[in-house]
Design an enzyme around this catalytic site. Structure first.
Site, PDB file in Angstrom:
ATOM      1  NE  ARG A 141       3.827   1.327  -6.286  1.00  0.00           N
ATOM      2  CZ  ARG A 141       4.745   2.281  -6.467  1.00  0.00           C
ATOM      3  NH1 ARG A 141       4.457   3.533  -6.159  1.00  0.00           N
ATOM      4  NH2 ARG A 141       5.931   1.996  -6.929  1.00  0.00           N
TER       5      ARG A 141
ATOM      6  NE  ARG B  63      -0.607  -0.352 -19.636  1.00  0.00           N
ATOM      7  CZ  ARG B  63       0.647  -0.662 -19.300  1.00  0.00           C
ATOM      8  NH1 ARG B  63       1.141  -1.827 -19.645  1.00  0.00           N
ATOM      9  NH2 ARG B  63       1.385   0.188 -18.641  1.00  0.00           N
TER      10      ARG B  63
ATOM     11  NE  ARG C 298       6.335  -5.559   5.434  1.00  0.00           N
ATOM     12  CZ  ARG C 298       6.256  -6.696   6.128  1.00  0.00           C
ATOM     13  NH1 ARG C 298       5.935  -6.687   7.427  1.00  0.00           N
ATOM     14  NH2 ARG C 298       6.522  -7.849   5.529  1.00  0.00           N
TER      15      ARG C 298
ATOM     16  NE  ARG D 140      10.853  -6.017  -5.690  1.00  0.00           N
ATOM     17  CZ  ARG D 140      10.322  -4.816  -5.809  1.00  0.00           C
ATOM     18  NH1 ARG D 140       9.556  -4.515  -6.842  1.00  0.00           N
ATOM     19  NH2 ARG D 140      10.516  -3.881  -4.890  1.00  0.00           N
TER      20      ARG D 140
ATOM     21  CD  GLU E  57      12.700  -6.152  -2.927  1.00  0.00           C
ATOM     22  OE1 GLU E  57      13.212  -5.901  -4.049  1.00  0.00           O
ATOM     23  OE2 GLU E  57      11.714  -5.548  -2.486  1.00  0.00           O
TER      24      GLU E  57
ATOM     25  CE1 TYR F 134       5.799   2.214  -3.209  1.00  0.00           C
ATOM     26  CE2 TYR F 134       3.883   1.249  -2.143  1.00  0.00           C
ATOM     27  CZ  TYR F 134       4.983   1.129  -2.969  1.00  0.00           C
ATOM     28  OH  TYR F 134       5.264  -0.076  -3.555  1.00  0.00           O
TER      29      TYR F 134
ATOM     30  CG  ASP G 211       7.441   5.449  -7.725  1.00  0.00           C
ATOM     31  OD1 ASP G 211       7.969   4.506  -7.097  1.00  0.00           O
ATOM     32  OD2 ASP G 211       6.347   5.337  -8.308  1.00  0.00           O
TER      33      ASP G 211
HETATM   34  P1  FAD Z   1      16.229   8.012   0.604  1.00  0.00           P
HETATM   35  O1  FAD Z   1      16.699   7.503  -0.703  1.00  0.00           O
HETATM   36  O2  FAD Z   1      15.825   7.025   1.634  1.00  0.00           O
HETATM   37  O3  FAD Z   1      17.363   8.955   1.194  1.00  0.00           O
HETATM   38  C1  FAD Z   1      17.365   9.407   2.521  1.00  0.00           C
HETATM   39  C2  FAD Z   1      18.821   9.593   2.926  1.00  0.00           C
HETATM   40  O4  FAD Z   1      18.844  10.225   4.217  1.00  0.00           O
HETATM   41  C3  FAD Z   1      19.567   8.283   3.071  1.00  0.00           C
HETATM   42  O5  FAD Z   1      20.774   8.359   2.354  1.00  0.00           O
HETATM   43  C4  FAD Z   1      19.809   8.163   4.571  1.00  0.00           C
HETATM   44  O6  FAD Z   1      21.011   7.500   4.889  1.00  0.00           O
HETATM   45  C5  FAD Z   1      19.872   9.619   4.981  1.00  0.00           C
HETATM   46  N1  FAD Z   1      19.582   9.873   6.372  1.00  0.00           N
HETATM   47  C6  FAD Z   1      18.558   9.386   7.109  1.00  0.00           C
HETATM   48  N2  FAD Z   1      18.609   9.876   8.352  1.00  0.00           N
HETATM   49  C7  FAD Z   1      19.674  10.703   8.397  1.00  0.00           C
HETATM   50  C8  FAD Z   1      20.245  11.501   9.435  1.00  0.00           C
HETATM   51  N3  FAD Z   1      19.726  11.553  10.655  1.00  0.00           N
HETATM   52  N4  FAD Z   1      21.352  12.231   9.135  1.00  0.00           N
HETATM   53  C9  FAD Z   1      21.927  12.189   7.896  1.00  0.00           C
HETATM   54  N5  FAD Z   1      21.435  11.423   6.904  1.00  0.00           N
HETATM   55  C10 FAD Z   1      20.310  10.709   7.148  1.00  0.00           C
HETATM   56  N6  FAD Z   1      11.410   4.714  -7.222  1.00  0.00           N
HETATM   57  C11 FAD Z   1      11.354   4.828  -8.572  1.00  0.00           C
HETATM   58  O7  FAD Z   1      11.094   5.934  -9.077  1.00  0.00           O
HETATM   59  N7  FAD Z   1      11.566   3.757  -9.386  1.00  0.00           N
HETATM   60  C12 FAD Z   1      11.854   2.518  -8.900  1.00  0.00           C
HETATM   61  O8  FAD Z   1      12.038   1.571  -9.657  1.00  0.00           O
HETATM   62  C13 FAD Z   1      11.933   2.371  -7.472  1.00  0.00           C
HETATM   63  N8  FAD Z   1      12.208   1.164  -6.938  1.00  0.00           N
HETATM   64  C14 FAD Z   1      12.301   1.048  -5.573  1.00  0.00           C
HETATM   65  C15 FAD Z   1      12.625  -0.208  -5.057  1.00  0.00           C
HETATM   66  C16 FAD Z   1      12.740  -0.370  -3.676  1.00  0.00           C
HETATM   67  C17 FAD Z   1      13.082  -1.724  -3.121  1.00  0.00           C
HETATM   68  C18 FAD Z   1      12.507   0.746  -2.820  1.00  0.00           C
HETATM   69  C19 FAD Z   1      12.595   0.581  -1.326  1.00  0.00           C
HETATM   70  C20 FAD Z   1      12.188   1.983  -3.339  1.00  0.00           C
HETATM   71  C21 FAD Z   1      12.077   2.154  -4.725  1.00  0.00           C
HETATM   72  N9  FAD Z   1      11.794   3.385  -5.283  1.00  0.00           N
HETATM   73  C22 FAD Z   1      11.707   3.513  -6.650  1.00  0.00           C
HETATM   74  C23 FAD Z   1      11.554   4.577  -4.442  1.00  0.00           C
HETATM   75  C24 FAD Z   1      12.830   5.413  -4.273  1.00  0.00           C
HETATM   76  O9  FAD Z   1      13.826   4.634  -3.607  1.00  0.00           O
HETATM   77  C25 FAD Z   1      12.507   6.640  -3.434  1.00  0.00           C
HETATM   78  O10 FAD Z   1      11.485   7.416  -4.025  1.00  0.00           O
HETATM   79  C26 FAD Z   1      13.685   7.566  -3.261  1.00  0.00           C
HETATM   80  O11 FAD Z   1      14.872   6.895  -2.962  1.00  0.00           O
HETATM   81  C27 FAD Z   1      13.366   8.520  -2.139  1.00  0.00           C
HETATM   82  O12 FAD Z   1      14.430   9.413  -1.995  1.00  0.00           O
HETATM   83  P2  FAD Z   1      14.635  10.141  -0.615  1.00  0.00           P
HETATM   84  O13 FAD Z   1      15.762  11.077  -0.823  1.00  0.00           O
HETATM   85  O14 FAD Z   1      13.353  10.684  -0.140  1.00  0.00           O
HETATM   86  O15 FAD Z   1      15.001   8.993   0.446  1.00  0.00           O
HETATM   87  N1  UDP Z   2       1.757  -6.505  -6.247  1.00  0.00           N
HETATM   88  C1  UDP Z   2       1.367  -7.828  -6.176  1.00  0.00           C
HETATM   89  N2  UDP Z   2       1.932  -8.728  -7.027  1.00  0.00           N
HETATM   90  C2  UDP Z   2       2.881  -8.396  -7.889  1.00  0.00           C
HETATM   91  C3  UDP Z   2       3.294  -7.050  -7.964  1.00  0.00           C
HETATM   92  C4  UDP Z   2       2.718  -6.128  -7.117  1.00  0.00           C
HETATM   93  O1  UDP Z   2       0.537  -8.187  -5.354  1.00  0.00           O
HETATM   94  O2  UDP Z   2       3.387  -9.278  -8.612  1.00  0.00           O
HETATM   95  C5  UDP Z   2       1.147  -5.543  -5.308  1.00  0.00           C
HETATM   96  C6  UDP Z   2       1.901  -5.551  -3.952  1.00  0.00           C
HETATM   97  O3  UDP Z   2       0.986  -5.268  -2.929  1.00  0.00           O
HETATM   98  C7  UDP Z   2       2.900  -4.439  -4.145  1.00  0.00           C
HETATM   99  C8  UDP Z   2       2.067  -3.430  -4.919  1.00  0.00           C
HETATM  100  O4  UDP Z   2       1.252  -4.229  -5.804  1.00  0.00           O
HETATM  101  O5  UDP Z   2       3.366  -3.950  -2.916  1.00  0.00           O
HETATM  102  C9  UDP Z   2       2.839  -2.403  -5.700  1.00  0.00           C
HETATM  103  O6  UDP Z   2       3.685  -3.054  -6.605  1.00  0.00           O
HETATM  104  P1  UDP Z   2       5.004  -2.361  -7.162  1.00  0.00           P
HETATM  105  O7  UDP Z   2       5.569  -3.251  -8.209  1.00  0.00           O
HETATM  106  O8  UDP Z   2       4.693  -0.959  -7.549  1.00  0.00           O
HETATM  107  O9  UDP Z   2       5.934  -2.373  -5.857  1.00  0.00           O
HETATM  108  P2  UDP Z   2       7.348  -1.694  -5.547  1.00  0.00           P
HETATM  109  O10 UDP Z   2       8.201  -1.885  -6.775  1.00  0.00           O
HETATM  110  O11 UDP Z   2       7.096  -0.269  -5.211  1.00  0.00           O
HETATM  111  O12 UDP Z   2       7.840  -2.485  -4.376  1.00  0.00           O
END
Ligand code: FAD
Ligand code: UDP
Length: 357
Positions: free
Chosen positions: A154, A158, A238, A269, A294, A342, A344
């Protein structure tokens, strides 16, 4: 309201499904077990600073239909994401490109020289050990050799000085904040939202809180293993812990995200949220900032699941849960937790706009 469909979970997948069905003329009940909609994209306001409660979220996509869809509901501020990595007391721009490689080795490689330089195992191992080994072990609780290579891929590779963290054509943060995206998505006469209401499967009967639901299609986006009471065991996830701190300084780290790649530092981070809205000049100039550290840990029952851990065993277990789900003709499971992918945000929207029944 007569209900034609139930959406369980008001994250970006569930909210997109709800809006799609409502636009098609169906009456949709959305149930969300948290006290607010938005799933992991949910934000809070702190005096003009938009706090991403569940970690930084930058919307980025190369999918025209997804970009067009979200732009119906919000406009984006043009933010371009950069990630810095801190190792050995120095700070580097992360895409594995010329800025990082030249600084790390103290050389001045050109685009045409870098591939040859990095083909030397001594160089590639030094980079891997500095920037990927420690961070990956902290994030996934296992050495990098034991995780699917697609995860580390991911991070862009470059041969130039482009320090944008994403390869996608479109990216940004909603100008009025992510909560406005959800408010606008769900603002439709055919949609009713009930927060603090959990959806569950009780002896083959679909319930929302204590209410038995009518016999209509259900679109569930919670964890697939939990829906079936973990009957075959829990899938590996996780979880994350966030430590928020408000500081009386104008700028703590000079950018929105800095990764700490050494295993000896317990967090992965630090997010500094004011940088997501550089257009909010007054807030940028204020001597106040909010940061969040985090930490990653192995999920156990009761924790929030954030990242699926895809291994041969977990995918075999997932297949068993999918077989169970297929026995329920009215049930469609989606989203990051439901599909155990996984995803986005743009992947979640694409899945919700794709074939769903
Ligand atoms: P979720 O956002 O998890 O929503 C699921 C919902 O279902 C929740 O509100 C939960 O409470 C609810 N729920 C669960 N069980 C039940 C139940 N039984 N009854 C009623 N409600 C329930 N994506 C990006 O594009 N850009 C980013 O920069 C990015 N950064 C991220 C950073 C982190 C730390 C994490 C963890 C994820 C990141 N993502 C990012 C991914 C992004 O969060 C997910 O792709 C997106 O939120 C998924 O949406 P979802 O609706 O599938 O799930
Ligand atoms: N990663 C790493 N070092 C970094 C950034 C990312 O080893 O400084 C690896 C790590 O395994 C991470 C993965 O690349 O889980 C994907 O990184 P990304 O930034 O996409 O993670 P996210 O924002 O989805 O947590």
């Amino acid at each position: 309201m007569t209900i034609d469909a139930v959406v369980a979970g008001a994250g970006i997948w569930g909210s997109t499904v709800a809006r799609r069905l409502a636009d098609e003329g169906r009456k949709v009940l959305v149930v969300e077990r948290r006290d607010a909609v938005g799933g992991n994209v949910r934000c809070e306001d702190s005096g003009g600073i938009e706090i991403h409660v569940y970690g930084s979220h930058i919307f980025h996509t190369h999918l025209p239909d997804v970009w067009k869809f979200v732009n119906r509901f919000v406009s984006f501020n043009g933010y371009q994401h950069k990630v810095l990595a801190r190792f050995g007391g120095k700070t580097y721009f992360l895409p594995l490109g010329l800025a990082l490689i030249n600084k790390f080795f103290g050389v001045e490689l050109s685009p045409s020289e870098v591939a040859d330089f990095m083909s030397d195992e001594k160089h590639s191992s030094a980079i891997f050990d500095a920037f990927f080994r420690g961070y990956t072990s902290k994030q996934w609780g296992r050495p990098p050799e034991e995780i699917d290579p697609s995860i580390i891929k991911r991070v862009p590779v470059r041969s130039n000085y482009d320090i944008n963290y994403f390869n996608d054509y479109w990216q940004g943060i909603p100008s009025d904040g992510y909560n406005s995206l959800f408010a606008n998505l769900l603002d439709h006469p055919n949609i009713e939202v009930r927060c603090s209401t959990a959806f569950r499967l009780d002896n083959g009967v679909f319930k929302a809180g204590a209410d038995v639901l009518p016999d209509v299609p259900v679109f569930y986006s919670g964890p697939i293993d939990e829906l079936f009471g973990f009957k075959f065991g829990s899938l590996p996830w996780r979880t994350l812990r966030f430590e928020r701190e408000e500081l009386a300084v104008r700028d703590f780290q000079g950018t929105s995200v800095v990764n700490y790649t050494e295993a000896s530092i317990p967090y992965t981070r630090i997010h500094e949220f004011k940088h997501y809205h550089p257009e909010r000049k007054a807030v940028m100039d204020e001597a106040r900032t909010v940061i969040m550290r985090e930490y990653s840990a192995q999920w156990k029952e009761g924790d929030e699941p954030y990242y699926p851990v895809e291994t041969e065993e977990s995918l075999a277990l997932l297949a068993r849960y999918r077989e169970e789900a297929a026995k329920l003709p009215n049930l469609r499971i989606g989203g990051r937790l439901g599909e155990y992918k996984y995803y986005d945000m743009d992947n979640s929207v694409a899945s919700a706009l794709g074939p769903i029944f």
